[in-house]
Design an enzyme around this catalytic site. Structure first.
Site, PDB file in Angstrom:
ATOM      1  N   SER A 128       0.888  -0.973   0.395  1.00  0.00           N
ATOM      2  CA  SER A 128      -0.114  -0.105  -0.004  1.00  0.00           C
ATOM      3  C   SER A 128       1.018   1.587  -0.062  1.00  0.00           C
ATOM      4  O   SER A 128       2.201   1.071   0.377  1.00  0.00           O
ATOM      5  CB  SER A 128      -1.121   0.080   1.393  1.00  0.00           C
ATOM      6  OG  SER A 128      -1.818   1.165   1.052  1.00  0.00           O
ATOM      7  N   LYS A 182      -4.575  -7.010   2.433  1.00  0.00           N
ATOM      8  CA  LYS A 182      -4.527  -5.110   2.103  1.00  0.00           C
ATOM      9  C   LYS A 182      -5.958  -5.573   1.885  1.00  0.00           C
ATOM     10  O   LYS A 182      -6.379  -4.167   2.031  1.00  0.00           O
ATOM     11  CB  LYS A 182      -3.080  -6.396   0.863  1.00  0.00           C
ATOM     12  CG  LYS A 182      -3.224  -4.652  -0.158  1.00  0.00           C
ATOM     13  CD  LYS A 182      -2.744  -3.333   0.545  1.00  0.00           C
ATOM     14  CE  LYS A 182      -3.066  -2.220  -0.263  1.00  0.00           C
ATOM     15  NZ  LYS A 182      -3.971  -2.293  -1.211  1.00  0.00           N
ATOM     16  N   HIS A 185      -7.286  -3.977   5.351  1.00  0.00           N
ATOM     17  CA  HIS A 185      -6.503  -2.384   4.579  1.00  0.00           C
ATOM     18  C   HIS A 185      -7.687  -1.113   3.915  1.00  0.00           C
ATOM     19  O   HIS A 185      -7.619  -0.353   4.166  1.00  0.00           O
ATOM     20  CB  HIS A 185      -5.856  -1.718   4.687  1.00  0.00           C
ATOM     21  CG  HIS A 185      -4.464  -0.797   4.375  1.00  0.00           C
ATOM     22  ND1 HIS A 185      -4.874  -0.498   2.766  1.00  0.00           N
ATOM     23  CD2 HIS A 185      -3.994  -0.123   4.621  1.00  0.00           C
ATOM     24  CE1 HIS A 185      -4.266   0.930   3.206  1.00  0.00           C
ATOM     25  NE2 HIS A 185      -3.680   0.911   4.064  1.00  0.00           N
ATOM     26  N   ASN A 186      -7.459  -1.534   2.302  1.00  0.00           N
ATOM     27  CA  ASN A 186      -8.838  -0.888   1.907  1.00  0.00           C
ATOM     28  C   ASN A 186     -10.282  -0.908   1.858  1.00  0.00           C
ATOM     29  O   ASN A 186     -10.523   0.358   1.406  1.00  0.00           O
ATOM     30  CB  ASN A 186      -8.869  -2.180   0.355  1.00  0.00           C
ATOM     31  CG  ASN A 186      -7.784  -1.322  -1.224  1.00  0.00           C
ATOM     32  OD1 ASN A 186      -6.135  -1.208   0.249  1.00  0.00           O
ATOM     33  ND2 ASN A 186      -7.187  -1.532  -1.584  1.00  0.00           N
ATOM     34  N   GLU A 189     -10.260   2.033   4.124  1.00  0.00           N
ATOM     35  CA  GLU A 189      -9.422   2.979   3.396  1.00  0.00           C
ATOM     36  C   GLU A 189     -11.108   3.541   2.620  1.00  0.00           C
ATOM     37  O   GLU A 189     -11.340   4.923   2.936  1.00  0.00           O
ATOM     38  CB  GLU A 189      -8.541   2.629   2.219  1.00  0.00           C
ATOM     39  CG  GLU A 189      -8.631   4.050   1.443  1.00  0.00           C
ATOM     40  CD  GLU A 189      -7.279   3.012   0.075  1.00  0.00           C
ATOM     41  OE1 GLU A 189      -6.373   2.365   0.523  1.00  0.00           O
ATOM     42  OE2 GLU A 189      -7.962   3.566  -0.838  1.00  0.00           O
TER      43      GLU A 189
HETATM   44  C1  6PG Z   1      -3.044   1.674  -1.654  1.00  0.00           C
HETATM   45  C2  6PG Z   1      -4.460   2.269  -2.240  1.00  0.00           C
HETATM   46  C3  6PG Z   1      -4.585   0.723  -3.083  1.00  0.00           C
HETATM   47  C4  6PG Z   1      -5.886   2.077  -3.805  1.00  0.00           C
HETATM   48  C5  6PG Z   1      -6.461   0.860  -4.631  1.00  0.00           C
HETATM   49  C6  6PG Z   1      -7.249   2.026  -4.737  1.00  0.00           C
HETATM   50  O1  6PG Z   1      -3.441   1.505  -0.648  1.00  0.00           O
HETATM   51  O2  6PG Z   1      -2.190   2.132  -1.775  1.00  0.00           O
HETATM   52  O3  6PG Z   1      -5.745   1.181  -1.358  1.00  0.00           O
HETATM   53  O4  6PG Z   1      -5.074  -0.219  -3.768  1.00  0.00           O
HETATM   54  O5  6PG Z   1      -5.061   3.185  -4.520  1.00  0.00           O
HETATM   55  O6  6PG Z   1      -6.458   0.522  -5.364  1.00  0.00           O
HETATM   56  O7  6PG Z   1      -9.550   1.492  -5.447  1.00  0.00           O
HETATM   57  P1  6PG Z   1     -10.539   1.926  -5.065  1.00  0.00           P
HETATM   58  O8  6PG Z   1     -10.129   2.016  -6.693  1.00  0.00           O
HETATM   59  O9  6PG Z   1     -11.743   0.592  -5.307  1.00  0.00           O
HETATM   60  O10 6PG Z   1     -11.225   2.784  -4.631  1.00  0.00           O
END
Ligand code: 6PG
Length: 476
Positions: A128, A182, A185-186, A189
């Protein structure tokens, strides 16, 4: 063979990871399906360190020291399988294939099984931090065998972000554990971003403040408990002006949020495990609602608000209320995400250390934040903590903002402002602390129409009532 690590797939993430390895003194074998990308890496960034470019996969593999460590950085799904299929026949026992893309963890489990049968190690790893992170230090979440981590781990720790000198990389657990973490984590996010977006909307609707003014509020918040990468970039984005129109940039962006799918996977898995990750789910559905164009058109045309115009009287008090409600809702989302990790860990026998996950998220990744230290401390106090919210630090921090949280959610409802993540987080808080839930009624209804049985509070056993006969109770 002299390269210590190889990277195949040199789009921006792969390229930056390769550069990061090189900058840390490793000799890096590099390969890409089309050789042009490899050549441009050497031409533009050859100064970063020692690269060994290869045009063919055979030469690439041959340039690596054994046991070979090959990082695959291509699109998740079919592209990853295609590269693995090409790579595997060229590898030898004990070699390590690292998938650093955003793979779905069941795919990682499948690939790990297939490669293990061939005597190879397959390490699905979360990475990430986007392009910046890949180059300057990402947060790294490797799964796979503990044995593979012995030789791979030190290299990954070396190139990861550091917080207080501690690497943002640790062994997560076997097979799919790294990609699972991960994924969560997303999901977190998504929740974090939605909560921030709702806070922005509350400030906009309640105060009638401009994007730039709200940006300043976020910049101020970033000096306290909320300090985090996402709050920091929010302050920056909100203060950015569109060059073409001179309007606030955020006001010229179409209000339909997209996603590549990791949030959706997290929610689907939450349902499979039966873990209420309501914050992540609301965030994912809020993106879906924003993109529901015909429904929004119909709703806009037909649905009255029956709400007053919102005029906040005490600006400072309101801003502080929003801040406290945001913090509390955020703790709920993290608490739920850590529950999901615990449940998956138990189900799959992964033995994931949740405190260590919070530790490696302190730097490098998108959800990096000051308060992750507090999560690590909570799991250090009790590794089996059943509810992060109930840790002594968080009960205090959330309790402190409880009245504000209730005021904000109720004012939003009264004034017709949608706050799905704030509101559902507060409902979760009230649900999880409730002495008694109306689930008792649901059990009674289920027994009424389907003889699905129920348990009693006063006796052991499973019971059924003859609802359509004499209403006598029998023990199943
Ligand atoms: C990271 C982000 C990366 C990302 C996702 C965004 O940890 O660096 O989470 O994995 O920017 O691809 O996801 P979406 O396009 O689903 O918002």
């Amino acid at each position: 063979a002299r390269a210590q690590i190889g990277v195949t797939g040199l789009a921006v993430m792969g390229r930056n990871l390769a550069r990061n390895f090189a900058r840390h003194g490793y000799t890096v074998a590099v390969h890409n399906r089309s050789y042009g990308k490899t050549q441009s890496l050497i031409a533009e960034n050859g100064d970063d360190g020692d690269f060994v470019p290869s045009e063919s996969m055979e030469d690439f593999v041959a340039s690596l020291e054994r046991p070979r460590k090959v990082v695959v950085m291509v699109k998740a799904g079919a592209a990853t399988d295609a590269v693995i299929d090409e790579l595997v026949p060229l590898l030898e026992e004990g070699d390590i294939v690292v998938d650093a893309g955003n793979a779905h963890f069941p795919d990682t489990i499948r690939r790990e099984n297939a490669l293990r049968e061939k005597g190879l190690h397959f390490v699905g790893t979360g990475v990430s931090g986007g392009e910046e992170g890949a180059l300057n230090g990402p947060s790294i979440m490797p799964g796979g065998t503990a044995e593979s981590y012995e030789s791979l781990g030190p290299i990954l720790e070396d190139i990861s972000a550091k917080v207080d000198g501690v690497p943002c990389c640790t062994y997560v657990g076997p097979d799919g554990a790294g990609h699972f973490v991960k994924m969560v984590h997303n999901g977190i996010e998504y929740a974090d971003m939605q909560l921030i977006a709702e806070a922005y909307d509350l400030l906009k609707q309640g105060l009638g403040a401009s994007a730039a003014e709200i940006g300043q509020i976020f910049a101020e918040w970033n000096t306290g408990d909320l300090e985090s990468f996402l709050i920091e970039i929010t302050a920056d984005v909100l203060q950015h002006v569109d060059a073409e129109t001179g309007s606030a940039f955020v006001d010229v962006v179409l209000d339909q949020a997209e996603q590549k799918g990791t949030g959706r996977w997290t929610v689907q898995n939450g349902l499979d495990l039966g873990v209420p990750i309501t914050g992540i789910a609301e965030a994912t559905f809020a993106r879906a609602l924003s993109g529901s164009v015909p429904q929004r058109e119909a709703g806009r045309a037909a649905l009255p608000a029956d709400a007053g115009t919102w005029a906040v009287e005490d600006r400072d008090a309101f801003v502080e209320d929003v801040r406290l409600a945001l913090f509390a809702s955020k703790v709920v989302a993290y608490s739920q995400g850590f529950d999901q990790i615990a449940a998956a860990s138990a189900e799959n026998g992964w033995d994931i250390d949740r405190g260590a996950m919070a530790r490696i998220w302190r730097g490098g990744c998108i959800i990096r934040a000051r308060f992750l230290n507090r999560i690590t401390e909570a799991y250090e106090r009790d590794a089996e903590l059943p509810l992060l919210l109930a840790d002594e630090y968080f009960t205090g921090a959330v309790g402190n903002g409880l009245a504000a949280w209730r005021r904000i959610v109720s004012q939003a409802a009264l004034n017709g402002v949608p706050v799905p993540a704030f509101a559902s987080s507060l409902s979760y808080y009230d649900g999880v602390r409730a002495e008694r839930l109306p689930a008792a009624l649901i059990q009674a209804q289920r027994d009424f129409f389907g003889a699905h049985t129920y348990k009693r509070v006063d006796r052991e056993g499973t019971f059924h009532t003859e609802w359509s006969l004499d209403r006598s109770e029998s023990q199943a």
